[in-house]
Scaffold this motif. Structure first.
Motif, PDB file in Angstrom:
ATOM      1  N   PRO A   2       0.883  -1.205   0.019  1.00 56.06           N
ATOM      2  CA  PRO A   2      -0.126   0.052  -0.177  1.00 56.06           C
ATOM      3  C   PRO A   2       0.819   1.325  -0.163  1.00 56.06           C
ATOM      4  O   PRO A   2       2.131   1.318   0.659  1.00 56.06           O
ATOM      5  CB  PRO A   2      -0.796   0.037   1.241  1.00 56.06           C
ATOM      6  N   VAL A  17      -6.474  16.494  -0.301  1.00 55.09           N
ATOM      7  CA  VAL A  17      -7.655  16.140   0.319  1.00 55.09           C
ATOM      8  C   VAL A  17      -8.294  17.261   1.144  1.00 55.09           C
ATOM      9  O   VAL A  17      -7.500  18.334   1.373  1.00 55.09           O
ATOM     10  CB  VAL A  17      -7.570  15.013   1.506  1.00 55.09           C
ATOM     11  N   GLY A  53     -10.619   7.487   4.986  1.00 57.94           N
ATOM     12  CA  GLY A  53      -9.835   8.896   5.256  1.00 57.94           C
ATOM     13  C   GLY A  53     -10.204   9.450   6.621  1.00 57.94           C
ATOM     14  O   GLY A  53     -10.200   8.755   7.646  1.00 57.94           O
ATOM     15  N   ILE A  73      -5.355   3.394   5.638  1.00 63.65           N
ATOM     16  CA  ILE A  73      -3.849   3.105   5.870  1.00 63.65           C
ATOM     17  C   ILE A  73      -3.285   4.435   6.361  1.00 63.65           C
ATOM     18  O   ILE A  73      -2.062   4.223   7.222  1.00 63.65           O
ATOM     19  CB  ILE A  73      -3.082   3.029   4.640  1.00 63.65           C
ATOM     20  N   ARG A  97      -5.560  -0.478   8.332  1.00 64.35           N
ATOM     21  CA  ARG A  97      -5.418  -1.751   7.474  1.00 64.35           C
ATOM     22  C   ARG A  97      -5.624  -1.515   6.136  1.00 64.35           C
ATOM     23  O   ARG A  97      -6.484  -0.430   5.783  1.00 64.35           O
ATOM     24  CB  ARG A  97      -6.049  -2.942   7.980  1.00 64.35           C
ATOM     25  N   ILE A 116     -14.790   5.323  -1.813  1.00 65.94           N
ATOM     26  CA  ILE A 116     -15.032   6.773  -2.175  1.00 65.94           C
ATOM     27  C   ILE A 116     -13.698   7.436  -2.720  1.00 65.94           C
ATOM     28  O   ILE A 116     -12.797   7.824  -1.828  1.00 65.94           O
ATOM     29  CB  ILE A 116     -15.679   7.889  -1.256  1.00 65.94           C
ATOM     30  N   SER A 121      -5.575   3.902  -5.873  1.00 69.91           N
ATOM     31  CA  SER A 121      -4.264   3.646  -5.245  1.00 69.91           C
ATOM     32  C   SER A 121      -3.684   2.443  -5.098  1.00 69.91           C
ATOM     33  O   SER A 121      -2.414   2.196  -4.956  1.00 69.91           O
ATOM     34  CB  SER A 121      -4.098   4.527  -3.968  1.00 69.91           C
TER      35      SER A 121
HETATM   36  C1  SAM Z   1      -9.070  10.467  -1.991  1.00 74.34           C
HETATM   37  S1  SAM Z   1      -8.853   9.821  -0.461  1.00 74.34           S
HETATM   38  C2  SAM Z   1     -10.613   9.663   0.084  1.00 74.34           C
HETATM   39  C3  SAM Z   1     -10.875   9.360   1.442  1.00 74.34           C
HETATM   40  C4  SAM Z   1     -12.479   9.308   1.473  1.00 74.34           C
HETATM   41  N1  SAM Z   1     -12.865   8.082   1.076  1.00 74.34           N
HETATM   42  C5  SAM Z   1     -13.231  10.351   1.530  1.00 74.34           C
HETATM   43  O1  SAM Z   1     -14.333  10.282   0.691  1.00 74.34           O
HETATM   44  O2  SAM Z   1     -13.058  11.421   2.247  1.00 74.34           O
HETATM   45  C6  SAM Z   1      -8.348   8.145  -0.620  1.00 74.34           C
HETATM   46  C7  SAM Z   1      -8.019   7.441   0.621  1.00 74.34           C
HETATM   47  O3  SAM Z   1      -7.791   6.238   0.346  1.00 74.34           O
HETATM   48  C8  SAM Z   1      -6.820   5.694   1.516  1.00 74.34           C
HETATM   49  N2  SAM Z   1      -6.141   4.624   0.787  1.00 74.34           N
HETATM   50  C9  SAM Z   1      -5.315   4.620  -0.285  1.00 74.34           C
HETATM   51  N3  SAM Z   1      -4.681   3.200  -0.534  1.00 74.34           N
HETATM   52  C10 SAM Z   1      -5.383   2.321   0.714  1.00 74.34           C
HETATM   53  C11 SAM Z   1      -5.255   1.044   1.026  1.00 74.34           C
HETATM   54  N4  SAM Z   1      -4.223   0.341   0.247  1.00 74.34           N
HETATM   55  N5  SAM Z   1      -5.794   0.792   2.289  1.00 74.34           N
HETATM   56  C12 SAM Z   1      -6.547   1.515   2.877  1.00 74.34           C
HETATM   57  N6  SAM Z   1      -6.876   2.917   2.347  1.00 74.34           N
HETATM   58  C13 SAM Z   1      -6.315   3.421   1.273  1.00 74.34           C
HETATM   59  C14 SAM Z   1      -6.094   6.940   1.515  1.00 74.34           C
HETATM   60  O4  SAM Z   1      -5.135   7.104   2.665  1.00 74.34           O
HETATM   61  C15 SAM Z   1      -6.947   8.197   1.651  1.00 74.34           C
HETATM   62  O5  SAM Z   1      -7.494   8.526   2.873  1.00 74.34           O
END
Ligand code: SAM
Length: 228
Positions: A2, A17, A53, A73, A97, A116, A121
Motif C-alpha cells: 500500500p 484532500v 480517510g 492506511i 489496515r 470513495i 491507489s
Molecule cells: C481521495 S482519499 C478519499 C478518502 C475518503 N474515502 C473520503 O471520501 O473522504 C483516498 C483515501 O484512500 C486511502 N487509501 C489509499 N490506499 C489505501 C489502502 N491500500 N488501504 C486503505 N486505505 C487506502 C488514503 O489514505 C485516503 O484516505
C-alpha cells in the motif's frame, strides 16, 4: 505494497484532500437513492468504508444509526476520523489496515460497502484482493458504491499517462504526491467490476480537484452495484 507513505504525507500537509467533515456530495446523493429507490433503512445497516480517510462519510452514516467499520492506511487520517467521532458521540470501528489485504470481517457481514476514490491507489494484485474480499464480506443483495477516477475524456489524465506513466496499465505517477494512481475507461471499469458485482447504474461525472493552489477538472465514475 500500500502507498502508505504518500497518503500519510498528504494528510500531514494536505494539498489534495479536503478537511471537510460533512459527507461527500456523491455519497449524499447515493444515500438518498438507497433510501428512496431501494427502501433501505440506515438504522442498524452494516457499512464498510474502504479507505475512509478522515471519516466524513463513516461518521455521517454512524449519525444515521448505521454500524460502521472503516479501513484506512493513514494513521493521521484515522486519528482525525476517531477524534471527530468521539466529539460527536458516535461509535465507529476505525481500523488501520489496507484494503488490498484480507479483510478482518466475516463472510456476508456487510450490507453496504463504500469506496470513495480510494482503490485507485491499489496495484493490480491488491485490486484483486479488494474485489474478492468486498464480494466475500458483502451479504447477498448487499450494495456497493464506488467513486473512481475515470480515463475517458479527461485531458489531465491523458497528459499524466503520457508524461508520467506508472508501471501498470493505465497508471500514472502523481510526482508531487509520489503516488501512483489507476484510471478506468468505461469498458475497463465494467470488465473489472462485473466479474464480481451486478452494476445497476454507471455514470460519468465531472468534478474539480484541488491540488496545491491549483484546481483541475477531473472525471469520475459513479457506480451503483449489488452482490447478486
Ligand atoms: C481521495 S482519499 C478519499 C478518502 C475518503 N474515502 C473520503 O471520501 O473522504 C483516498 C483515501 O484512500 C486511502 N487509501 C489509499 N490506499 C489505501 C489502502 N491500500 N488501504 C486503505 N486505505 C487506502 C488514503 O489514505 C485516503 O484516505
Amino acid at each position: 505494497m500500500p502507498q502508505t507513505e504518500a497518503w500519510e504525507k498528504e494528510y500531514r500537509k494536505p494539498q489534495l484532500v479536503t478537511g471537510k467533515a460533512e459527507p461527500q456530495n456523491d455519497v449524499k446523493r447515493y444515500l438518498k437513492y438507497l433510501k428512496k429507490d431501494e427502501k433501505i433503512s440506515f438504522e442498524g445497516l452494516r457499512v464498510l468504508d474502504l479507505g475512509c480517510g478522515t471519516g466524513r462519510n463513516s461518521n455521517h452514516l454512524a449519525s444515521l444509526g448505521a454500524i460502521i467499520t472503516g479501513f484506512e492506511i493513514s494513521a493521521t487520517a484515522l486519528k482525525i476520523a476517531k477524534d471527530r467521532a468521539v466529539e460527536a458521540g458516535l461509535k465507529v470501528d476505525y481500523q488501520k489496515r489496507s484494503i488490498g489485504e484480507a479483510f478482518s470481517l466475516e463472510e456476508a457481514s456487510v450490507d453496504l460497502a463504500l469506496d470513495i476514490t480510494s482503490s485507485n491507489s491499489l496495484n493490480e494484485k491488491e485490486r484483486e484482493v479488494y474485489l474478492s474480499e468486498t464480494h466475500r464480506t458483502l451479504s447477498v443483495g448487499g450494495h456497493f458504491f464506488v467513486r473512481a477516477l475515470c480515463k475517458d475524456g479527461d485531458t489531465n489524465v491523458k497528459e499524466l499517462l503520457k508524461n508520467s506513466p506508472g508501471k501498470e496499465t493505465d497508471t500514472y505517477i502523481n510526482t508531487e504526491m509520489h503516488l501512483t494512481e489507476r484510471v478506468f475507461s468505461k469498458e475497463d471499469f465494467i470488465k473489472t467490476y462485473s466479474k464480481y458485482f451486478s452494476i445497476t447504474r454507471l455514470e460519468k461525472k465531472s468534478g474539480y480537484s484541488r491540488f496545491g493552489g491549483r484546481i483541475y477538472k477531473r472525471n469520475y465514475w459513479l457506480a451503483y452495484m449489488k452482490k447478486v
